[in-house]
Design a protein around this motif. Structure first.
Motif, PDB file in Angstrom:
ATOM      1  N   GLY A   7       0.831  -1.196   0.000  1.00  0.00           N
ATOM      2  CA  GLY A   7       0.000   0.000   0.000  1.00  0.00           C
ATOM      3  C   GLY A   7       0.865   1.245   0.000  1.00  0.00           C
ATOM      4  O   GLY A   7       1.861   1.310   0.725  1.00  0.00           O
ATOM      5  N   LEU A   8       0.505   2.216  -0.838  1.00  0.00           N
ATOM      6  CA  LEU A   8       1.214   3.491  -0.919  1.00  0.00           C
ATOM      7  C   LEU A   8       0.259   4.618  -0.590  1.00  0.00           C
ATOM      8  O   LEU A   8      -0.861   4.654  -1.095  1.00  0.00           O
ATOM      9  N   MET A   9       0.710   5.543   0.240  1.00  0.00           N
ATOM     10  CA  MET A   9      -0.153   6.660   0.617  1.00  0.00           C
ATOM     11  C   MET A   9       0.674   7.925   0.801  1.00  0.00           C
ATOM     12  O   MET A   9       1.658   7.933   1.535  1.00  0.00           O
ATOM     13  N   SER A  10       0.261   8.966   0.118  1.00  0.00           N
ATOM     14  CA  SER A  10       0.766  10.315   0.387  1.00  0.00           C
ATOM     15  C   SER A  10      -0.449  11.206   0.507  1.00  0.00           C
ATOM     16  O   SER A  10      -1.200  11.371  -0.453  1.00  0.00           O
ATOM     17  N   GLY A  11      -0.672  11.742   1.675  1.00  0.00           N
ATOM     18  CA  GLY A  11      -1.925  12.435   1.943  1.00  0.00           C
ATOM     19  C   GLY A  11      -1.835  13.937   1.778  1.00  0.00           C
ATOM     20  O   GLY A  11      -0.878  14.483   1.223  1.00  0.00           O
ATOM     21  N   THR A  12      -2.835  14.605   2.329  1.00  0.00           N
ATOM     22  CA  THR A  12      -2.963  16.050   2.196  1.00  0.00           C
ATOM     23  C   THR A  12      -1.811  16.787   2.869  1.00  0.00           C
ATOM     24  O   THR A  12      -1.453  17.900   2.466  1.00  0.00           O
ATOM     25  N   GLN A  91       1.294  -9.423  -4.852  1.00  0.00           N
ATOM     26  CA  GLN A  91       0.107  -9.547  -5.708  1.00  0.00           C
ATOM     27  C   GLN A  91      -0.147  -8.250  -6.470  1.00  0.00           C
ATOM     28  O   GLN A  91      -0.447  -8.274  -7.671  1.00  0.00           O
ATOM     29  N   ALA A  92      -0.057  -7.125  -5.792  1.00  0.00           N
ATOM     30  CA  ALA A  92      -0.290  -5.832  -6.424  1.00  0.00           C
ATOM     31  C   ALA A  92       0.109  -4.720  -5.467  1.00  0.00           C
ATOM     32  O   ALA A  92       0.172  -4.907  -4.249  1.00  0.00           O
ATOM     33  N   ILE A  93       0.376  -3.555  -6.047  1.00  0.00           N
ATOM     34  CA  ILE A  93       0.572  -2.318  -5.300  1.00  0.00           C
ATOM     35  C   ILE A  93      -0.731  -1.533  -5.355  1.00  0.00           C
ATOM     36  O   ILE A  93      -1.290  -1.316  -6.432  1.00  0.00           O
ATOM     37  N   GLY A  94      -1.224  -1.104  -4.209  1.00  0.00           N
ATOM     38  CA  GLY A  94      -2.347  -0.180  -4.165  1.00  0.00           C
ATOM     39  C   GLY A  94      -1.800   1.227  -4.012  1.00  0.00           C
ATOM     40  O   GLY A  94      -1.278   1.588  -2.957  1.00  0.00           O
ATOM     41  N   SER A  95      -1.879   2.023  -5.090  1.00  0.00           N
ATOM     42  CA  SER A  95      -1.293   3.362  -5.078  1.00  0.00           C
ATOM     43  C   SER A  95      -2.392   4.410  -5.056  1.00  0.00           C
ATOM     44  O   SER A  95      -3.134   4.558  -6.029  1.00  0.00           O
ATOM     45  N   HIS A  96      -2.459   5.156  -3.954  1.00  0.00           N
ATOM     46  CA  HIS A  96      -3.450   6.217  -3.859  1.00  0.00           C
ATOM     47  C   HIS A  96      -3.161   7.335  -4.849  1.00  0.00           C
ATOM     48  O   HIS A  96      -4.078   7.957  -5.395  1.00  0.00           O
ATOM     49  N   VAL A 126      -0.021  -2.760 -10.582  1.00  0.00           N
ATOM     50  CA  VAL A 126      -0.438  -1.601  -9.792  1.00  0.00           C
ATOM     51  C   VAL A 126      -1.944  -1.416  -9.924  1.00  0.00           C
ATOM     52  O   VAL A 126      -2.502  -1.551 -11.017  1.00  0.00           O
ATOM     53  N   VAL A 127      -2.590  -1.128  -8.801  1.00  0.00           N
ATOM     54  CA  VAL A 127      -3.988  -0.692  -8.808  1.00  0.00           C
ATOM     55  C   VAL A 127      -3.991   0.771  -8.388  1.00  0.00           C
ATOM     56  O   VAL A 127      -3.422   1.131  -7.357  1.00  0.00           O
ATOM     57  N   GLY A 128      -4.601   1.625  -9.204  1.00  0.00           N
ATOM     58  CA  GLY A 128      -4.658   3.054  -8.909  1.00  0.00           C
ATOM     59  C   GLY A 128      -5.999   3.640  -9.306  1.00  0.00           C
ATOM     60  O   GLY A 128      -6.916   2.919  -9.695  1.00  0.00           O
ATOM     61  N   ASP A 129      -6.119   4.945  -9.215  1.00  0.00           N
ATOM     62  CA  ASP A 129      -7.338   5.656  -9.600  1.00  0.00           C
ATOM     63  C   ASP A 129      -8.562   5.059  -8.892  1.00  0.00           C
ATOM     64  O   ASP A 129      -9.546   4.682  -9.520  1.00  0.00           O
ATOM     65  N   PHE A 130      -8.500   5.014  -7.568  1.00  0.00           N
ATOM     66  CA  PHE A 130      -9.560   4.361  -6.786  1.00  0.00           C
ATOM     67  C   PHE A 130     -10.843   5.179  -6.690  1.00  0.00           C
ATOM     68  O   PHE A 130     -11.923   4.616  -6.508  1.00  0.00           O
ATOM     69  N   ALA A 331      -4.725   0.560   4.323  1.00  0.00           N
ATOM     70  CA  ALA A 331      -6.044   0.630   3.698  1.00  0.00           C
ATOM     71  C   ALA A 331      -5.943   0.546   2.182  1.00  0.00           C
ATOM     72  O   ALA A 331      -6.775  -0.105   1.526  1.00  0.00           O
ATOM     73  N   PHE A 332      -4.912   1.158   1.594  1.00  0.00           N
ATOM     74  CA  PHE A 332      -4.799   1.095   0.133  1.00  0.00           C
ATOM     75  C   PHE A 332      -4.218  -0.225  -0.341  1.00  0.00           C
ATOM     76  O   PHE A 332      -4.485  -0.648  -1.481  1.00  0.00           O
ATOM     77  N   ALA A 333      -3.477  -0.920   0.501  1.00  0.00           N
ATOM     78  CA  ALA A 333      -3.133  -2.310   0.188  1.00  0.00           C
ATOM     79  C   ALA A 333      -4.408  -3.160   0.177  1.00  0.00           C
ATOM     80  O   ALA A 333      -4.607  -4.003  -0.710  1.00  0.00           O
ATOM     81  N   TRP A 334      -5.277  -2.932   1.149  1.00  0.00           N
ATOM     82  CA  TRP A 334      -6.561  -3.660   1.224  1.00  0.00           C
ATOM     83  C   TRP A 334      -7.448  -3.337   0.024  1.00  0.00           C
ATOM     84  O   TRP A 334      -8.070  -4.229  -0.567  1.00  0.00           O
ATOM     85  N   LEU A 335      -7.480  -2.068  -0.373  1.00  0.00           N
ATOM     86  CA  LEU A 335      -8.277  -1.692  -1.544  1.00  0.00           C
ATOM     87  C   LEU A 335      -7.737  -2.350  -2.811  1.00  0.00           C
ATOM     88  O   LEU A 335      -8.508  -2.735  -3.700  1.00  0.00           O
ATOM     89  N   ALA A 336      -6.413  -2.484  -2.906  1.00  0.00           N
ATOM     90  CA  ALA A 336      -5.839  -3.205  -4.048  1.00  0.00           C
ATOM     91  C   ALA A 336      -6.275  -4.668  -4.029  1.00  0.00           C
ATOM     92  O   ALA A 336      -6.616  -5.242  -5.072  1.00  0.00           O
ATOM     93  N   LYS A 337      -6.258  -5.264  -2.852  1.00  0.00           N
ATOM     94  CA  LYS A 337      -6.727  -6.658  -2.734  1.00  0.00           C
ATOM     95  C   LYS A 337      -8.178  -6.779  -3.172  1.00  0.00           C
ATOM     96  O   LYS A 337      -8.545  -7.703  -3.920  1.00  0.00           O
ATOM     97  N   GLN A 338      -9.015  -5.857  -2.723  1.00  0.00           N
ATOM     98  CA  GLN A 338     -10.422  -5.888  -3.119  1.00  0.00           C
ATOM     99  C   GLN A 338     -10.556  -5.829  -4.640  1.00  0.00           C
ATOM    100  O   GLN A 338     -11.369  -6.550  -5.238  1.00  0.00           O
ATOM    101  N   ARG A 339      -9.766  -4.980  -5.290  1.00  0.00           N
ATOM    102  CA  ARG A 339      -9.847  -4.843  -6.748  1.00  0.00           C
ATOM    103  C   ARG A 339      -9.379  -6.111  -7.457  1.00  0.00           C
ATOM    104  O   ARG A 339     -10.023  -6.573  -8.414  1.00  0.00           O
ATOM    105  N   ILE A 340      -8.286  -6.679  -7.009  1.00  0.00           N
ATOM    106  CA  ILE A 340      -7.762  -7.891  -7.646  1.00  0.00           C
ATOM    107  C   ILE A 340      -8.754  -9.042  -7.509  1.00  0.00           C
ATOM    108  O   ILE A 340      -8.902  -9.874  -8.408  1.00  0.00           O
ATOM    109  N   LEU A 341      -9.475  -9.070  -6.384  1.00  0.00           N
ATOM    110  CA  LEU A 341     -10.475 -10.123  -6.154  1.00  0.00           C
ATOM    111  C   LEU A 341     -11.857  -9.737  -6.683  1.00  0.00           C
ATOM    112  O   LEU A 341     -12.820 -10.476  -6.488  1.00  0.00           O
ATOM    113  N   ASN A 342     -11.948  -8.570  -7.351  1.00  0.00           N
ATOM    114  CA  ASN A 342     -13.230  -8.076  -7.881  1.00  0.00           C
ATOM    115  C   ASN A 342     -14.296  -7.936  -6.800  1.00  0.00           C
ATOM    116  O   ASN A 342     -15.461  -8.298  -6.998  1.00  0.00           O
TER     117      ASN A 342
END
Length: 365
Positions: A7-12, A91-96, A126-130, A331-342
């Motif tokens: 999971g990758l995160m760079s916030g406000t 499995q994948a990178i979840g990139s915010h 990579v999973v992006g554009d969430f 959380a963005f690693a988890w969101l990537a997992k959700q996307r890979i598993l549809n």
């Protein structure tokens, strides 16, 4: 093969690119390694410039978009070295990505940091554009972390998880199967960080020590809280488009007599107040509150929050077995997992979307 995601995160707050390697057992995360890479000063300044209207923005974005991806790739590669992991084990990178515009009133949000280049530089899918699929379904595209909080933190008590990054958001997690909700409450660390950088040349108010030197000013606090955002009903989300240095400075015109410490204490009280007000109005049965994000380490902020919510037990997510510094990246690693598993990644009751949606675009290795 272990179910490992990054999971990758760079916030406000724009302090650093956070990277975390997570192994999931169903939804339960086990952190394998973490890495935080501070933004290069020049690139950080250019990102801040892109967050506000300016001249030749497309040309500047063309420069910054791949630069962010390169920083993200450096963070991932350093993370894998720490954990002795190889790209084919992920499995994948979840990139915010980095948000440079969030305008839910127009159904638009933009996160940059080219996921195509990130996939090339890491040799990892990579999973992006969430956020935009949720917006396409009528939602605000934010906040997204309440879905993750719901998956891992729901219990048999009424609890709230508060993420205090640049912006603060709450995840309201009632006991049992009652409806989850959540929304952005307003500024988190963003304005306090700006004030520290301006007056003390430090990136943030470590431990809340500057805010602890003075009492907040009630008149200034009331003036800040008069912004219409605080009176909007959820779903709602916000960012630098609203809460930025210009917003603050325009409201300080009548308070030039106040010391920097009093203003810092008032900004700290603003963050605490908008969180507490949200809980009192929308989650009055809350018995437990868990904080995460950089604000969880601000002792003055935590004390103010406890004073405003005397009947609520307040801890950080450390008490739930998750380091508060890394919750958003996880959380963005988890969101990537959700996307890979549809599987869905949003909560319509949080974002306002018309239904559950699978979020994110997939960029293969």
């Amino acid at each position: 093969m272990p179910d490992i995601y990054v999971g990758l995160m760079s916030g406000t707050s724009l302090d650093a690119m956070d990277a975390v390697a997570v192994e999931f057992d169903k939804d339960h995360p086990r952190v394998l390694a973490t890495h935080s890479l501070p933004w290069p000063t020049e690139l950080r300044a250019k990102i801040q410039q892109l967050c506000q209207p300016g001249d030749d923005e497309i040309r500047l974005m063309a420069e910054v978009d791949p630069a962010i991806a390169r920083v993200a790739a450096d963070a991932v590669n350093a993370l894998l070295n720490k954990a002795s992991l190889k790209p084919d084990q992920i499995q994948a990178i979840g990139s915010h990505g980095q948000t440079i515009r969030h305008m839910p009133e127009l159904g638009y949000t933009l996160q940059i940091g080219d996921p195509n280049l990130l996939a090339e530089l890491t040799n990892i899918t990579v999973v992006g554009d969430f956020r935009r699929r949720d917006m396409a379904a009528g939602g605000q595209g934010a906040p997204l972390v309440p879905a993750f909080h719901h998956a891992i933190f729901t219990s048999d008590s009424d609890r709230v998880v508060v993420n205090i990054g640049g912006i603060s958001n709450v995840s309201i997690l009632p006991a049992g199967s009652r409806q989850v909700s959540g929304f952005d409450t307003g500024p988190g660390n963003l304005l306090m960080d700006y004030w520290c950088q301006k007056h003390w040349q430090t990136p943030f108010d470590e431990g809340g020590r500057h805010a602890a030197k003075a009492m907040f000013n009630p008149e200034l606090l009331a003036a800040l809280l008069s912004d219409p955002f605080f009176h909007q009903a959820p779903p709602k989300s916000t960012g630098r488009e609203l809460f930025n240095p210009n917003w603050l400075e325009s409201r300080l015109n009548d308070f030039s007599h106040l010391s920097p410490e009093v203003i810092q204490a008032t900004l700290c009280s603003l963050t605490a107040s908008c969180i507490a007000d949200a809980i009192k109005q929308y989650a009055p049965d809350t018995t437990e509150l868990f904080t995460c994000g950089g604000g969880a380490f601000n002792l003055t902020l935590m004390a103010m929050l406890q004073e405003l919510l005397p009947n609520v037990v307040i801890n950080s997510t450390n008490a739930l077995g998750v380091d508060p510094q890394w919750v958003e990246a996880i959380a963005f690693a988890w969101l990537a997992k959700q996307r890979i598993l549809n599987l869905p990644g949003n909560l319509p009751e949080v974002t306002g979307a018309n239904n559950l949606r699978v979020l994110g675009g997939v960029y293969p290795a």
